[in-house]
Every structure is written in structure tokens, then in C-alpha cells.
Design an enzyme around this catalytic site. Structure first.
Site, mmCIF file in Angstrom:
data_model
loop_
_atom_site.group_PDB
_atom_site.id
_atom_site.type_symbol
_atom_site.label_atom_id
_atom_site.label_comp_id
_atom_site.label_asym_id
_atom_site.label_seq_id
_atom_site.Cartn_x
_atom_site.Cartn_y
_atom_site.Cartn_z
ATOM 1 C CG HIS A 302 -2.092 0.908 1.073
ATOM 2 N ND1 HIS A 302 -2.020 2.265 1.235
ATOM 3 C CD2 HIS A 302 -3.359 0.630 0.702
ATOM 4 C CE1 HIS A 302 -3.210 2.778 1.007
ATOM 5 N NE2 HIS A 302 -4.041 1.822 0.673
ATOM 6 C CG ASP A 359 -8.333 -4.588 -2.900
ATOM 7 O OD1 ASP A 359 -7.573 -3.641 -3.183
ATOM 8 O OD2 ASP A 359 -9.576 -4.496 -2.910
#
Ligand code: SDX
Length: 424
Positions: A302, A359
Site C-alpha cells: 500500500h 483487497d
């Protein structure tokens, strides 16, 4: 806080500094080019603030995510998606009367104009529903033209939140060749979506409270994430004063990318590939560390979170709960857990601060809820919609906002004269 000082080409420039309500510090370079002739250079905008916003706060080092100041952990456990929609758009939690009015108003706007059904007929069955959603949302502006009147904009915000789930369910029904199931006013927002997705005319469909609650929590977790790729796209398009529907449609397209919201579908496909390959996930971990393989561990890493994604922690726990409450088992969950365990102890991932993101586990829960894989990113978009809307609205109401127009550093050819084709 005192100004920042820049020494450039033998000159010194004072740059003002802004400090946010959570003590984030920004060097204000709005006058940089005008004073020094130089621009700030930050491809990917990883170190650039595009705006000041009061909507969502993220602390990537400490794994903090708050919507309008409320911690995601509390909202996920105690709130509802409709209540969070109200919070994002209005900046405060509704009281009981405000909540009922908002909920009932949404319920009254879930129907699509019957002419929109004709658009669905033109799509091939195998078409990805994200392609359908981005064009359908833009098409709403043909039925509900934009105006600058705040009341008209607020009504279009209601229409979009209300109709998005109908568009998504209709896109799914079209993709499987089943008749559309129309909205029902007696069901909750999330329950009505599930009913439109899975009911068939031939028999009644009872919405499972377990599935309804799990999906509602999933939607809350996806509502907003400050200036991520798709939200920045919504702001970019909206900064030209393009209408709400066109701006959100652009956000849907940006979210579709596998590095962004499209990752949840790619995670499931990756887990299925590993399962089909005998479940030897260490082979895939080696591939993920080998740049030449072109393989990435989808659902990991991320730009902002560098210790953990708080949403992933909630989803990891929820995956267990949902599967056990539904009396289901999913071998893909074991593979996901094995991948995570290896990655969290492997220097390649640890040194690059790569952890599971939102996700990584969401797809396993969507699958347990019966959501088909190519609808996973549509679910992300359904959840992110109120965040996109709130960010678009904040930008449009910000008197200091101008059309977004970044600069560049040119590295192409110098000036040269045109040569006719017979002389080339
Ligand atoms: C979302 O911004 C948001 O807030 C997004 C989001 C939201 O709510 O809106 O949180 C939703 O988009 C989550 C991310 C979903 N995407 C994926 O899961 C795809 C896999 N992850 C990556 O592609 C990547 O981690 C990103 C896109 C998420 C972040 O990309 P960055 O910040 O540009 O990081 P990078 O690509 O520069 O990677 C840094 C290093 C590189 O290695 P080196 O060049 O330093 O040697 O880490 C490596 C990368 O190769 N790396 C990975 C990896 N992610 C990064 N290596 C293997 N597998 C991965 N998943």
C-alpha cells in the site's frame, strides 16, 4: 510553524507551511513557480497534497483510518452503510429523524428510468460489469441534467446512491441472462441489493441477515480512503466543473485497474491459480520477489499503510466469522493465511513494508456471500461511492479550488524545422 526555506540557483525562497488538524505538515508551493521559476516534481504524487479535506484521515504508520473523525473499527461494528453515507455527505452522524428521512428518500429513488434498460440490451453477456457501470453512471446525466442549484445537486447525490445498487444488480442479471429484479421498498439498502442480485421471479428469495450484515460491513470498510487514485480522479474530473455523474464515472474507471480496486478480483484469481497448482504458495512467493516474473502478490502492499491496513485486520477476522456463520469452509482462506504468514516473516516484504491491504481478504468474503468474482470490483465501487461523492462535493464547495492542471518537466526534442516527406 515557521516557513520552509528553499535555496535554489543561489537564491533563497521562503515557502509557507500549513499544518492540519492531525498535525500533518505541508509545504505550500503554490507560489513556487511564480517566484523561483521551478516546479515541485513528484511523479505518482506520493509526496504531494492535492487539497485540504475534512472527510477522511489516514495515518499510514499507525494504521489509523477515520471517516469524519470516527474510527473505522467503531463504524464497521456499530454503524450501517446508509448511516455512513449520511455521515460522509453531511459531515455528521444523523439523529433518528434525519436517518429515517435519508433512508426513506434513498428508497424512493432506487428505480431506473425504463429507457436505461435498453442500454443493458446492447452489452455482450461476457462484458465486465465495471465497463457497464462506468457508462451507465455517466448516462444518468442524460436523464438528470446537472445544475449549479445546491438542491438539484443534493437530489442527484441521492439519485446516484440510490440507483447505483440497481445498476449494479441489473448489470449482473444481464451478464447471466436472467430477468431484472426490481427494487423493493420494504428491504434495507443492502438487503434490497442482495434481493435484486439473487432473487428470481419463479421463487421467493429470503435475504439472509448474516449475509446482509456482512455485506453492509464490507461496504462501510470501502467508503473512503482520502486521496487514493480513483478519488483523485473524481476530483480531477470534477475540478473542470464536469457534473457529478461524469466525475464518478471517471472514478469507476480508475478503480477498475488491478493495482487499485481491481485487485480484489485479482487476489481471488491468484488464490485459485495457486490452489489449481497444488497449493504450493512458496513458489508464488518466490515469483513475487522476482521482478522478472511479472507476478505480484495481489492484495499486498500500500502506498500509505506501512505497518498494517486496519481494514485488512477487520476483514481477516470477518472472513472466519462469515464462513463459520454460513457453515462454509474455503480452502482459499487457508492459502491466503499461508501467504500472509510467509510474507510477514520474509525480508523482501518486511523490508518493503508490504502487508495485506483491503483487497486481500475481501474477495474471500464476497465469494462466501455468493458474489461472483467479476462483480468484486463493482462491490468496491458501491462501497466507495459515498466517499467519492463527499470528496467531489467538498471540492465543488471549496472557493479556493481551481481546475486541476499539473505541470511537467519536458525531456523531448528541442525546436526543429519541419521537413517535407520527400526529404526525410
Ligand atoms: C487499493 O491508495 C489507496 O488508498 C488505495 C486503496 C483504497 O482504499 O482506495 O487502499 C485500495 O488500491 C489497495 C491496493 C490494491 N492493489 C494491490 O493489492 C496490487 C498489489 N500491490 C501493488 O501493486 C502495490 O503495492 C501498490 C500499487 C498497492 C502500491 O504501489 P506503490 O506504493 O507504488 O509501491 P511500489 O509499486 O513502488 O512498490 C515498492 C516496492 C517495489 O519493489 P522495489 O522496486 O522497491 O524493489 O515493493 C514492491 C515493488 O516491486 N512491491 C511488491 C508488491 N507491492 C509492491 N512486490 C510484490 N508484490 C506486491 N504486491
Amino acid at each position: 510553524m515557521s516557513n520552509a526555506t528553499l535555496n535554489l540557483n543561489g537564491k533563497t525562497y521562503e515557502l509557507p507551511v500549513i499544518v492540519g488538524s492531525e498535525n500533518e505538515v505541508g509545504v505550500n508551493v503554490t507560489k513556487l513557480r511564480g517566484t523561483s521559476g521551478a516546479i515541485a516534481y513528484d511523479p505518482g504524487y506520493g509526496n504531494t497534497g492535492s487539497c485540504q479535506s475534512a472527510i477522511t484521515f489516514i495515518n499510514g504508520e499507525e494504521g489509523i483510518l477515520r471517516y469524519r473523525g470516527y474510527p473505522i473499527e467503531q463504524l464497521a461494528k456499530q454503524s450501517s452503510f446508509v448511516e455512513v453515507c449520511y455521515l460522509m455527505v453531511n459531515g455528521k452522524l444523523p439523529n433518528q429523524a434525519e436517518y429515517e428521512t435519508f433512508k426513506n428518500t434513498l428508497t424512493r429513488h432506487t428505480l431506473l428510468h425504463e429507457d436505461m434498460k435498453k442500454f443493458f440490451e446492447g452489452y455482450p453477456r461476457g462484458g465486465h460489469p465495471m465497463a457497464v457501470m462506468s457508462s451507465m453512471v455517466t448516462s444518468l446525466s442524460a436523464f438528470y441534467p446537472e445544475s449549479d442549484d445546491p438542491e438539484a445537486i443534493n437530489l442527484n447525490i441521492i439519485r446516484l446512491i440510490a440507483k447505483f445498487k440497481t445498476l449494479a444488480a441489473f448489470a449482473y442479471k444481464k451478464s447471466i441472462g436472467q430477468p431484472y429484479i426490481y427494487p423493493r421498498n420494504d428491504l434495507s439498502y443492502t438487503g434490497d441489493f442482495l434481493h435484486m442480485m439473487f432473487a428470481v421471479p419463479a421463487e421467493p428469495y429470503e435475504v439472509s441477515p448474516i449475509i446482509e450484515k456482512a455485506l453492509d460491513m464490507l461496504l462501510i470498510l470501502h467508503v473512503d480512503h482520502e486521496q487514493n487514485c480513483s478519488t483523485s480522479t473524481v476530483r480531477m474530473v470534477g475540478s473542470s466543473q464536469a457534473n457529478l455523474f461524469a466525475s464518478i464515472s471517471a472514478g469507476i474507471s480508475a478503480l477498475w485497474g488491478p493495482l487499485h480496486g481491481g485487485a480484489n478480483q485479482k487476489v481471488l484469481e491468484m488464490l485459485e491459480m495457486i490452489q489449481a497448482d497444488g497449493g504450493d504458495y512458496s513458489k508464488y512467493m518466490d515469483m513475487a520477489k522476482d521482478k522478472s516474473s511479472g507476478f505480484r502478490l495481489m492484495g499486498f502492499g500500500h502506498r500509505v499503510y506501512k505497518n498494517f491496513d486496519p481494514r485488512a485486520l477487520i476483514l481477516k477476522e470477518a472472513a472466519d466469522d462469515v464462513l463459520s456463520e454460513l457453515g462454509k469452509e474455503d480452502p482459499l482462506l487457508d492459502i491466503a493465511r499461508g501467504l500472509e504468514d510467509i510474507a510477514l516473516n520474509d525480508d523482501y516484504f518486511v523490508s518493503r513494508k508490504l502487508y495485506p491491504n483491503v483487497d486481500f481478504y475481501s474477495g474471500i468474503i464476497y465469494r462466501a456471500l455468493g458474489i461472483p468474482v467479476d462483480m468484486f470490483t463493482v462491490m468496491f465501487a458501491l462501497g466507495r461511492l459515498p466517499g467519492w461523492i463527499a470528496q467531489w462535493h467538498e471540492m465543488r464547495n471549496d472557493p479556493s479550488m481551481r481546475i486541476n492542471r499539473p505541470r511537467q518537466i519536458y525531456i523531448g526534442e528541442g525546436a526543429r524545422d519541419y521537413v517535407s516527406i520527400d526529404k526525410r
